[in-house]
Design an enzyme around this catalytic site. Structure first.
Site, PDB file in Angstrom:
ATOM      1  N   ARG A 138       0.924  -1.145   0.010  1.00 17.70           N
ATOM      2  CA  ARG A 138      -0.181   0.119   0.009  1.00 17.70           C
ATOM      3  C   ARG A 138       0.934   1.177  -0.029  1.00 17.70           C
ATOM      4  NH1 ARG A 138      -5.435   1.656   3.196  1.00 17.70           N
ATOM      5  NH2 ARG A 138      -6.048   0.002   1.844  1.00 17.70           N
ATOM      6  N   HIS A 178      -7.396   0.959  -6.676  1.00 15.12           N
ATOM      7  CA  HIS A 178      -7.562   0.046  -5.337  1.00 15.12           C
ATOM      8  C   HIS A 178      -8.490  -1.092  -6.085  1.00 15.12           C
ATOM      9  CE1 HIS A 178      -8.059  -1.021  -1.413  1.00 15.12           C
ATOM     10  NE2 HIS A 178      -8.922  -0.156  -0.887  1.00 15.12           N
ATOM     11  N   GLN A 226     -10.317  -3.705  -3.741  1.00 12.93           N
ATOM     12  CA  GLN A 226     -11.465  -3.084  -3.179  1.00 12.93           C
ATOM     13  C   GLN A 226     -12.702  -3.314  -4.043  1.00 12.93           C
ATOM     14  OE1 GLN A 226     -12.503  -1.321  -0.096  1.00 12.93           O
ATOM     15  NE2 GLN A 226     -14.638  -1.856  -0.908  1.00 12.93           N
ATOM     16  N   ASP A 265     -16.884   7.609  -2.244  1.00 14.08           N
ATOM     17  CA  ASP A 265     -15.803   7.204  -1.435  1.00 14.08           C
ATOM     18  C   ASP A 265     -15.717   8.015  -0.270  1.00 14.08           C
ATOM     19  OD1 ASP A 265     -13.237   6.406  -1.237  1.00 14.08           O
ATOM     20  OD2 ASP A 265     -12.216   7.621  -2.626  1.00 14.08           O
ATOM     21  N   CYS A 312     -16.781   1.828   0.157  1.00 14.71           N
ATOM     22  CA  CYS A 312     -15.598   1.361   0.300  1.00 14.71           C
ATOM     23  C   CYS A 312     -15.201   1.369   1.933  1.00 14.71           C
ATOM     24  CB  CYS A 312     -14.291   1.835  -0.532  1.00 14.71           C
ATOM     25  SG  CYS A 312     -13.814   3.419  -0.098  1.00 14.71           S
ATOM     26  N   ARG A 333     -14.096  -8.243   1.137  1.00 19.25           N
ATOM     27  CA  ARG A 333     -12.592  -7.994   1.117  1.00 19.25           C
ATOM     28  C   ARG A 333     -11.895  -9.335   1.577  1.00 19.25           C
ATOM     29  NH1 ARG A 333     -10.819  -2.936   1.329  1.00 19.25           N
ATOM     30  NH2 ARG A 333      -8.545  -3.828   0.840  1.00 19.25           N
TER      31      ARG A 333
END
Ligand code: CP
Ligand code: NVA
Length: 309
Positions: free
Chosen positions: A102, A129, A132, A223, A263, A291
């Site tokens: 990340r 991402h 996700q 988001d 998310c 996830r």
């Protein structure tokens, strides 16, 4: 050898294969069946940004698969002291079986992957991402919304929007994105998505008016109001995104049985209202749980792919 850096690196068939197997692994997990899909494997996890969901879901998933992991924050390794990334990559990939990163810059992921003998997974960069969005699409299928799918994404033209563009252009659904002016998606990523859509028949619409894109949308998503690394822009963003908060009034414009995805982390009153987030058609907790399941299968899929070589 395949890495998992963006969804555009995969074919529609590969994405759907990963998803189908994730449903199987979810069922097994729910039935408390844990198979050691890969014993004695070790994963290196590099974090240059914070995380709750990604870290916990990967660590739990790795444990359930019978693997082990090493958490590597850049502060505690030589990455934080400017050891060249290509050196870290060559060293780590002789010791671990997979690496997750990340970071801020997609280029860092690409450079790491270039020198790595072992698969690299993008855990989030400023540009993408992908893990996700795989969990999001898994949730959409579970909710039986994959046919005649129209996704309306309302917020910033950022990593989440870009990964939606990649997915839509591969799978072939309708994606509408509304951002304020000057916060539009990256032009090259958009153009590449349009090119890929010629094969998949995806329909992609970009606008600056959230109300306009909501009509008949079957999935509405947004988001977190301020992305990691943009904390200094808080005041400006509060003004620029004022008309983009997903509230009950906006949701009413979407299709009758539309679902809401986010998310997370969510900031009530900023990008989404409390009532939409807690609304019966909000499936954000299921989305967060997914996830765990999809990422487990992404790891096994990458390992199987590597073993074939
Ligand atoms: N959605 C997501 O990636 O959450 P974290 O930043 O908590 O990992
Ligand atoms: N766009 C957000 C996503 C958080 C999961 C960020 O980059 O911080």
């Amino acid at each position: 050898m395949k890495h998992f850096l963006t969804l555009s690196d995969f074919s529609k068939e590969e994405i759907l294969e990963m998803l189908n197997l994730a449903f199987k692994i979810k069922q097994e997990t729910k039935a408390w069946i844990f198979k050691d899909y890969m014993k004695k494997k070790t994963l290196g996890m590099i974090f240059e940004k914070s995380s709750t969901r990604t870290r916990v879901s990967f660590e739990t998933g790795i444990y359930q698969l019978g693997w082990q992991w090493i958490f590597l924050s850049s502060n505690d390794t030589h990455l934080g002291r400017w050891e060249p990334l290509k050196d870290t990559s060559r060293v780590l990939s002789t010791m671990v079986d997979m690496v997750m990163i990340r970071t801020f810059w997609q280029e860092r992921l690409e450079e790491f992957a270039k020198y790595s003998n072992t698969p690299v997974i993008n855990w989030l960069s400023d540009e993408f991402h992908p893990v996700q969005i795989m969990a999001d699409y898994m949730t959409i299928i579970e909710q039986n919304k994959q046919d005649n799918l129209v996704i309306a994404y309302i917020w910033d033209g950022n990593n989440i929007a870009h990964s939606w563009l990649n997915l839509a252009s591969k799978i072939g659904f309708e994606l509408r994105i509304a951002t304020p002016k000057w916060y539009e998606v990256n032009k090259t990523i958009f153009e590449n998505a349009i090119k890929a859509s010629k094969i998949s028949w995806a329909k992609i619409i970009i606008d600056n008016d959230p109300e306009k894109i909501l009509k008949w949308a079957t999935v509405v998503t947004t988001d977190t109001w301020i992305s990691m690394g943009q904390e200094d822009e808080k005041e400006k963003r509060l003004k620029d995104f004022k008309w983009f908060i997903v509230d009950g009034k906006l949701m009413k414009l979407s299709a009758k049985n539309s679902i809401f995805l986010h998310c997370l982390p969510a900031y009530r009153g900023y990008e989404v209202s409390e009532n939409v987030l807690e609304w019966a058609q909000s499936v954000v907790w299921q989305e967060a749980e997914n996830r765990l399941h999809i990422q487990k299968w992404i790891m096994v899929w990458l390992q199987n792919n590597k073993d074939k070589i």
